[in-house]
Write an enzyme that holds these catalytic residues in place. Structure first.
Site, PDB file in Angstrom:
ATOM      1  N   ARG A  15    -121.522 -19.933  33.059  1.00  0.00           N
ATOM      2  CA  ARG A  15    -121.989 -18.560  33.309  1.00  0.00           C
ATOM      3  C   ARG A  15    -120.855 -17.560  33.568  1.00  0.00           C
ATOM      4  NH1 ARG A  15    -126.227 -18.425  37.736  1.00  0.00           N
ATOM      5  NH2 ARG A  15    -125.614 -20.553  38.279  1.00  0.00           N
ATOM      6  N   ASN A 359     -76.893   5.476  51.650  1.00  0.00           N
ATOM      7  CA  ASN A 359     -77.844   6.430  51.086  1.00  0.00           C
ATOM      8  C   ASN A 359     -77.780   6.375  49.565  1.00  0.00           C
ATOM      9  OD1 ASN A 359     -79.607   8.986  51.765  1.00  0.00           O
ATOM     10  ND2 ASN A 359     -78.356   9.462  49.986  1.00  0.00           N
ATOM     11  N   ARG A 422     -67.790  10.623  34.578  1.00  0.00           N
ATOM     12  CA  ARG A 422     -68.584  11.508  33.727  1.00  0.00           C
ATOM     13  C   ARG A 422     -67.610  12.475  33.085  1.00  0.00           C
ATOM     14  NH1 ARG A 422     -70.673  14.462  39.145  1.00  0.00           N
ATOM     15  NH2 ARG A 422     -68.967  15.941  39.270  1.00  0.00           N
TER      16      ARG A 422
END
Ligand code: UD1
Ligand code: CA
Length: 450
Positions: A15, A359, A422
């Site tokens: 079932r 942080n 960067r």
């Protein structure tokens, strides 16, 4: 005396309309079978035997995953509950003490109820767990004479008067293991279903001069799952009970009905859980921590005073020390974050350690995967990781180091150093004004021509 558990789990569960064996359908993040295995754990069982049939390999894997000492026996043909119990005999041949029969599709039996059955065993040879049914339906009926259980009659075999009985059979049985197997061996299959009924052991025991009684529990405890409708109702019931238990233990749930818990969720006193938080398996939240709205936690540990979310995702292996802050749209996986460190906005931290007081700026990502291997990122104490830093692992940032925002860090940074990785900025004087004028002229020319 040692106790053994026999868990019947051979049925197909037609079932459920599923390829997965019924007992492996999850309830609160664990297969139904595991809930049955956990029921007995408080009695410190010496043996746990699972009788598998349909999908036996999968059932075996799930049982051993939860308890490597569990034994699996296979009942290849489901000839009835007594026949199922008999399959456990070889596995328990050296077991001295009681055996309980439980069911892989019956997840709510409490240790208190099992303890009551064990207590009743001091005065009776066979103890059956019964319940007063609101709608006795097709359950087997317990025929009592005072405190004596005289026999159990299956619905199919019951006459009108017996069908009037509302004390029903849960199926859970306890007896001395050797006695149980002797009784089960004497069971025949001359009945309406042509099955070997475990329930017949009561009459057989009494014919042998043994005694039987019934212990009652709440009907909700004996709830068995046969369909997905029943499974979702069971999930709702589990959640309701688990939330109530946490609230009772001193946890604040601001909107309990929106918090989803797992079978093993642990949350300490005075923790605050805001609305719409999901606890997948394996989560521990210590006292005084706050889990803010819409967070998803799995396989992780949140220490005292930490704040998680809103909208945070803690994946397996996330270890947050005291007073850590993990903010919105942050994902943490297999990473230890030391005391007081902050990862507050839009970050992915995976396969990493972060030292105390560090942080981590907005948008920082540990690039832990090279397409084949996973690599580790190590960040020291009191580091300042600038916003939008890509940390290409394996890489280490020493204590009190700093990265410029937007950096792609591919080499280690020593303690106290600043890494800028960067392109250098170049400002061209008046260039923007000149370019806009040129473009505007082009546009005007085009409009005229059209
Ligand atoms: C059984 C009891 C009934 C009780 C009811 C409670 C018997 C004969 N009847 O009926 O008195 O009220 O449970 O739910 O015991 N199983 C096996 N192998 C088998 C047969 C069954 O592993 O050969 C397992 C099934 O997977 C199932 C459980 O045992 O989880 C119960 O079997 P089922 O045939 O459903 O018994 P019921 O008719 O519900
Ligand atoms: Ca059944």
């Amino acid at each position: 005396m040692a106790t053994a558990f026999i868990i019947l789990a051979a049925g197909k569960g037609t079932r459920m309309q599923s390829d997965l064996p019924k007992v492996l359908h999850p309830l609160a993040g664990a297969p139904l079978l595991v809930h049955a295995m956990k029921s007995g754990a408080a009695l410190d069982p010496a043996a746990m035997v699972v009788v598998a049939g349909h999908g036996a390999d999968l059932v075996e894997a799930a049982a051993k995953d939860w308890n490597p000492d569990a034994q699996i026996v296979v009942q290849s043909e489901q000839l009835g509950t007594a026949h199922a119990v008999a399959q456990a005999r070889p596995a328990l041949k050296d077991h001295k003490g009681d055996a309980f029969v439980l069911y892989g599709d019956t997840p709510f039996i409490t240790d208190t109820t099992l303890a009551a059955m064990a207590a009743a065993r001091t005065t009776h040879d066979v103890v059956v767990l019964g319940f007063e049914a609101a709608d006795p339906g097709r359950y087997g009926r317990l025929v009592m004479d005072g405190t004596t259980l005289t026999r159990i009659v299956e619905f199919k075999d019951a006459d009108e008067a017996t069908r009037e009985i509302t004390l029903c059979n849960s199926g859970v049985v306890c007896a001395d293991a050797a006695t149980l197997f002797d009784l089960v061996d004497a069971v025949g299959n001359d009945n309406a279903a042509g099955e070997y009924y475990l329930t017949d052991i009561v009459e057989i025991a009494r014919d042998k001069g043994l005694t039987a009684t019934a212990v009652s529990c709440d009907e909700a405890e004996t709830l068995g799952i046969n369909s997905r409708t029943e499974l979702s109702a069971a999930e709702a019931l589990f959640q309701q009970n688990a939330r109530a238990a946490l609230i009772g233990d001193g946890v604040t749930l601001q909107a309990p009905e929106t918090v989803f818990l797992s079978h093993d969720t642990v949350i300490g006193r005075d923790a605050v859980i805001e609305p719409n938080v999901v606890f997948a398996p394996g989560v521990t939240v210590e006292t005084g921590a706050t889990i803010r709205a819409f967070s998803h936690l799995e396989g992780c540990h949140v220490s005292r005073g930490a704040v998680v979310g809103p909208y945070a995702r803690l994946r397996p292996g996330a270890e947050l020390a005291e007073n850590v802050k993990v903010g919105n749209f942050v994902e943490i996986k297999k990473a230890q974050i030391a005391e007081g460190a902050k990862v507050n906005h839009l970050s992915y931290i995976g396969d990493a350690t972060i030292g105390a007081g560090t942080n981590v700026g907005a948008g920082v990502i540990t690039c832990n995967y090279d397409g084949v291997f996973k690599h580790q990122t190590t960040i020291g104490e009191n580091v300042f990781v600038g916003s939008n830093t890509m940390l290409v692992a394996p890489v280490t940032l020493g204590d009190a180091a700093m990265t410029a925002s937007g950096s792609v860090i591919t080499r280690d940074v020593a303690a106290g150093d600043l890494a800028v990785a960067r392109a250098r900025q170049d400002n061209k004087a008046g260039f923007a004004t000149r370019m806009f004028e040129k473009l505007k002229k082009m546009k005007a020319k085009k409009a005229k021509g059209a």
